[in-house]
Design an enzyme around this catalytic site. Structure first.
Site, short mmCIF file in Angstrom:
data_model
loop_
_atom_site.label_atom_id
_atom_site.label_comp_id
_atom_site.label_asym_id
_atom_site.label_seq_id
_atom_site.Cartn_x
_atom_site.Cartn_y
_atom_site.Cartn_z
N LYS A 48 0.81 -1.22 0.00
CA LYS A 48 0.00 0.00 0.00
C LYS A 48 0.85 1.27 0.00
CE LYS A 48 -3.71 -2.52 0.14
NZ LYS A 48 -3.16 -3.87 0.35
N TYR A 262 -12.52 -14.24 4.00
CA TYR A 262 -11.47 -13.25 4.17
C TYR A 262 -10.95 -13.28 5.60
CZ TYR A 262 -9.20 -8.72 4.64
OH TYR A 262 -8.29 -7.74 4.89
N TYR A 288 -3.24 -12.06 3.12
CA TYR A 288 -2.99 -11.79 1.71
C TYR A 288 -1.85 -12.64 1.15
CZ TYR A 288 -6.08 -7.76 2.14
OH TYR A 288 -7.17 -6.96 2.35
#
Length: 330
Positions: A48, A262, A288
């Site tokens: 990010k 998730y 992730y």
């Protein structure tokens, strides 16, 4: 290609492209390389930060004094946004989504959440499925009412502005591949909020590369994930003046490794995280990069990925390991 867009330096770039000889030998297939975007530097690093170089620059250009963003409780994006806000002298309003059922105390208070609090972000908590576009606008209006100037950054910084970070990464990676004289046959990465995969495919195609890119999903079903990535890729391509450079068939996601949902650990993720830690000294996160790594390992084992040289783009997030300490099978 990207010089016209405002950008603020936040990341340690270029990140290394490293060979993983022990993992390659253990799997007995292609030679595996890792693009170390866990090494971007900001608040323990992660993908990010590249996106935030453009998102934060846009906020500053618009005169913002407060950024408003959203993420799951253990969001890597939120952690890096909170740190970037500190670095740039901005306030940070965070909407945290509770996506995980029956979270542990570690999940709620350790890992990324601990770092969010250390960075002084104002954390607001919401149930899963909330309309966050509407809620972020409410928070932004609250900031305006208090005399501030807000700038909204979507989850994962995944819009055409944030995706510029991975257009840039694709250019950087292609340069490293050329420098190392590698014949790369596949690039693999995690795909969630879509900005990383969308930016990469736009960068690859805009540079004339034919290397296939595979996103391994961590959340949504395959058709939904591919459509989300493709739509953002088209918006990003248009934004940088390269409309039409990405075709629908260029966007490929494999969402077979999500497991029960998730942020919910899987046995294959656990195996992959321990394998890389103990064979290469590398840390991958449970949400992730760990699930994407598990997918890549399985695809190599079953022969789906069996060609010469694979690059796995490591999106970072090892801080989340602490939040899952009581769920990992060590």
């Amino acid at each position: 290609m990207l010089d016209k867009f405002p950008r603020v330096p936040l990341a340690h770039l270029p990140t290394p492209l490293e060979h993983l000889p022990r993992l390659s030998a253990e799997l007995g297939g292609p030679q595996i390389y890792v693009k170390r975007d866990d090494c971007t530097g900001l608040a323990t690093g992660g993908n990010k930060t590249r996106k935030l170089e453009y998102s934060m620059a846009a906020a500053l250009t618009e005169g913002a004094d407060t950024v408003v963003t959203v993420g799951a409780v253990q969001s890597n994006h939120v952690r890096q946004t909170a740190a970037a806000a500190c670095k740039l002298g901005l306030k940070c309003e965070v909407l945290l989504e509770h996506r995980v059922t029956d979270p542990t105390d570690n999940y709620l208070n350790s890992g990324n959440v601990l770092l969010d609090r250390i960075f002084g972000a104002n954390l607001r908590e919401y149930p899963g499925g909330t309309d966050f576009d509407a809620e972020m606008e409410k928070v932004a209006e609250e900031v305006r009412a208090g005399g501030g100037t807000p700038y909204i950054i979507p989850g994962g910084a995944s819009n055409e502005v944030g995706a510029l970070g991975y257009v840039n990464c694709a250019i950087e990676l292609l340069g490293q591949i050329e420098e190392q004289a590698l014949d790369v046959t596949d690039i693999v990465t995690a795909t969630g909020s879509a900005g990383t995969q969308a930016g990469l495919i736009v960068g690859l195609k805009a540079m004339g590369s034919s290397i296939p890119l595979l996103g391994i999903g961590v959340n949504a079903p395959e058709d939904e994930q591919e459509e989300k990535v493709f739509n953002l890729a088209c918006e990003t391509a248009e934004y940088i003046g390269q409309p039409g450079c990405v075709a629908r068939e260029d966007v490929v996601a494999n969402c077979d490794y999500v497991g029960d949902g998730y942020g919910v650990p899987t046995d294959s993720m656990n195996e992959a995280v321990l394998m890389l830690a103990r064979s290469e000294g590398l840390l991958f996160d449970p949400v992730y990069s760990g699930k994407a790594l598990a997918g890549m390992i399985d695809l190599i084992r079953n022969g789906t990925l069996g060609r010469d040289n694979i690059v796995f783009l490591h999106t970072g997030g090892a801080a989340a390991l602490f939040a899952y300490a009581d769920q990992l099978e060590l």
